[in-house]
Design a protein around this motif. Structure first.
Motif, PDB file in Angstrom:
ATOM      1  N   ARG A  72      37.755  48.147  40.723  1.00  0.00           N
ATOM      2  CA  ARG A  72      36.756  48.787  41.600  1.00  0.00           C
ATOM      3  C   ARG A  72      35.342  48.725  41.021  1.00  0.00           C
ATOM      4  O   ARG A  72      34.371  48.906  41.736  1.00  0.00           O
ATOM      5  N   ILE A  73      35.231  48.490  39.706  1.00  0.00           N
ATOM      6  CA  ILE A  73      33.894  48.492  39.097  1.00  0.00           C
ATOM      7  C   ILE A  73      33.465  47.128  38.560  1.00  0.00           C
ATOM      8  O   ILE A  73      32.296  46.903  38.294  1.00  0.00           O
ATOM      9  N   ALA A  74      34.432  46.195  38.400  1.00  0.00           N
ATOM     10  CA  ALA A  74      34.102  44.864  37.871  1.00  0.00           C
ATOM     11  C   ALA A  74      34.893  43.810  38.635  1.00  0.00           C
ATOM     12  O   ALA A  74      35.925  44.111  39.240  1.00  0.00           O
ATOM     13  N   VAL A  75      34.407  42.559  38.577  1.00  0.00           N
ATOM     14  CA  VAL A  75      35.051  41.462  39.305  1.00  0.00           C
ATOM     15  C   VAL A  75      35.986  40.708  38.362  1.00  0.00           C
ATOM     16  O   VAL A  75      35.552  40.216  37.317  1.00  0.00           O
ATOM     17  N   PHE A  76      37.253  40.610  38.740  1.00  0.00           N
ATOM     18  CA  PHE A  76      38.278  39.986  37.903  1.00  0.00           C
ATOM     19  C   PHE A  76      38.615  38.586  38.398  1.00  0.00           C
ATOM     20  O   PHE A  76      38.940  38.399  39.561  1.00  0.00           O
ATOM     21  N   SER A  77      38.556  37.614  37.485  1.00  0.00           N
ATOM     22  CA  SER A  77      39.083  36.276  37.758  1.00  0.00           C
ATOM     23  C   SER A  77      40.591  36.304  37.462  1.00  0.00           C
ATOM     24  O   SER A  77      41.108  37.288  36.928  1.00  0.00           O
ATOM     25  N   ASP A  78      41.281  35.206  37.774  1.00  0.00           N
ATOM     26  CA  ASP A  78      42.708  35.132  37.444  1.00  0.00           C
ATOM     27  C   ASP A  78      42.916  35.300  35.939  1.00  0.00           C
ATOM     28  O   ASP A  78      43.835  35.976  35.491  1.00  0.00           O
ATOM     29  N   ARG A  79      42.039  34.668  35.158  1.00  0.00           N
ATOM     30  CA  ARG A  79      42.164  34.757  33.700  1.00  0.00           C
ATOM     31  C   ARG A  79      41.977  36.198  33.222  1.00  0.00           C
ATOM     32  O   ARG A  79      42.702  36.673  32.347  1.00  0.00           O
ATOM     33  N   ALA A  80      41.009  36.893  33.811  1.00  0.00           N
ATOM     34  CA  ALA A  80      40.778  38.293  33.422  1.00  0.00           C
ATOM     35  C   ALA A  80      42.008  39.137  33.746  1.00  0.00           C
ATOM     36  O   ALA A  80      42.420  39.999  32.960  1.00  0.00           O
ATOM     37  N   ARG A  81      42.617  38.856  34.914  1.00  0.00           N
ATOM     38  CA  ARG A  81      43.837  39.606  35.290  1.00  0.00           C
ATOM     39  C   ARG A  81      44.992  39.315  34.337  1.00  0.00           C
ATOM     40  O   ARG A  81      45.752  40.214  33.983  1.00  0.00           O
ATOM     41  N   ASP A  82      45.112  38.048  33.905  1.00  0.00           N
ATOM     42  CA  ASP A  82      46.167  37.700  32.938  1.00  0.00           C
ATOM     43  C   ASP A  82      45.981  38.477  31.638  1.00  0.00           C
ATOM     44  O   ASP A  82      46.938  39.000  31.070  1.00  0.00           O
ATOM     45  N   LEU A  83      44.721  38.535  31.178  1.00  0.00           N
ATOM     46  CA  LEU A  83      44.450  39.254  29.926  1.00  0.00           C
ATOM     47  C   LEU A  83      44.743  40.742  30.085  1.00  0.00           C
ATOM     48  O   LEU A  83      45.305  41.376  29.192  1.00  0.00           O
TER      49      LEU A  83
END
Ligand code: TXA
Ligand code: MG
Length: 314
Positions: A72-83
């Protein structure tokens, strides 16, 4: 007077109510104690900077209880979600594009269009974040430039009466601050509680840089984590005017970060050992602290980063 809150539901409810009023509440995380304020309330965030005496161009980490709140506060890429799936909750901070509509105070990001986000694992941090229900900006709960706190007593020692409350729940398990990673491309901004090797296993070799990292040449380091006494690193023996902090097999050391030579244990004990060494130096009229070498592997990387800053010219 700073209120000392117990870590049960009542204490957490009181802490959350204080945060909602824009007051400052220190709380344990698995890394160090944080000094929390409502990340959407600029007056509260300004009060964090004032209580710490921190330069206001240095941005803060927003703490949330889970990935859904982080999205809700930052934009997640697929890589960010994996981490996030692999390391959250835990001592990893991700620097990601800010969602401007989330209402995070400009004082948290220092005007950047990125936001540092962290989901702490400590049950008290989790409980407080859930009770409050919003993002909490939280730097380490110490005066700027001094040793980070790993107990509530350390917090009171440094910030007593400058903050509304501290939730007390024993010493922190990890003992050094979170690892900070920016993405696209991945870059290590600060070594910390997640071993760099574990990130590199997923991401490949990680360059260091960005505004949270400082060059390793001692003269260029920003002084931080500074005890009262001067600090000498890589000390295989002690000089007569020194308190000696050992690591592994260092007979005659005044203190030992890890008799077994374990960098993870050294991280856990680091800040309390620096405080204890400082006290011993003052009691014995000595002006220096020497620290035995710690290997650069695992959390040793974070330990050495903090030690180099503790030893940097002031
Ligand atoms: O373990 C931790 O991370 C602790 C606990 C309380 O969670 N917090 C902590 O916060 O260490 P602090 O404020 O002492 O360190 C935050 C670091 C700073 O070095 C800052 O420069 C960096 O995060 N930072 C924050 N926002 C950033 C951004 N948008 N880009 C790059 N670096 C950022
Ligand atoms: Mg800090």
């Amino acid at each position: 007077m700073t209120e000392i809150l117990a870590p049960g539901p009542e204490g957490l409810a009181r802490g959350a109510a204080l945060l909602a009023e824009g007051r400052l509440v220190a709380f344990p995380t698995e890394t160090v104690y944080g000094l929390g304020g409502d990340a959407r309330n600029s007056a509260a965030v300004a009060a964090i900077y004032a209580a710490k005496g921190r330069p206001s161009f240095n941005p803060l980490i927003a703490h949330v209880p889970d990935l859904a709140a982080a999205e809700r506060i930052a934009v997640f890429s697929d890589r960010a979600r994996d981490l996030a799936a692999r390391f959250w909750p835990g001592p990893l901070t991700l620097v990601l594009p800010l969602r401007p509509e989330a209402g995070i105070s400009d004082l948290v990001t220092a005007g950047l269009d990125t936001l540092a986000v962290r989901v702490p694992a400590h049950p008290v941090a989790q409980g407080l974040l859930r009770a409050f229900g919003g993002p909490v900006a939280a730097p380490s709960a110490n005066p700027s430039g001094r040793i980070s706190p790993t107990t509530a007593a350390h917090v009171i020692e440094g910030l007593g009466n400058r903050i509304a409350a501290v939730v007390e729940d024993g010493p922190c398990q990890v003992g050094v601050e979170s690892t900070i990673l920016s993405l696209d491309p991945p870059m290590l901004l600060r070594p910390g509680g997640v071993a760099v090797e574990d990130l590199e296993a997923l991401l490949g070799p990680l360059p260091t840089g960005g505004n949270a990292a400082k060059p390793n040449a001692p003269g260029q380091l920003t002084s931080h984590y500074a005890p009262g006494a001067a600090v000498r690193l890589g000390a295989a023996t002690r000089q007569p005017d020194e308190i000696w902090i050992g690591f592994g097999d260092t007979p005659g050391a005044d203190l030992n970060l890890s008799p077994a030579g374990d960098p993870t244990e050294a991280a856990q004990h680091l800040f309390a050992a620096l405080r204890a060494a400082d006290r011993m130096a003052a009691e014995r009229g000595l002006s220096r602290i020497a620290v035995a070498p710690v290997p650069e592997t695992g959390l040793g990387r974070a330990v050495n980063d903090r030690l180099r800053r503790a030893a940097a010219p002031r």
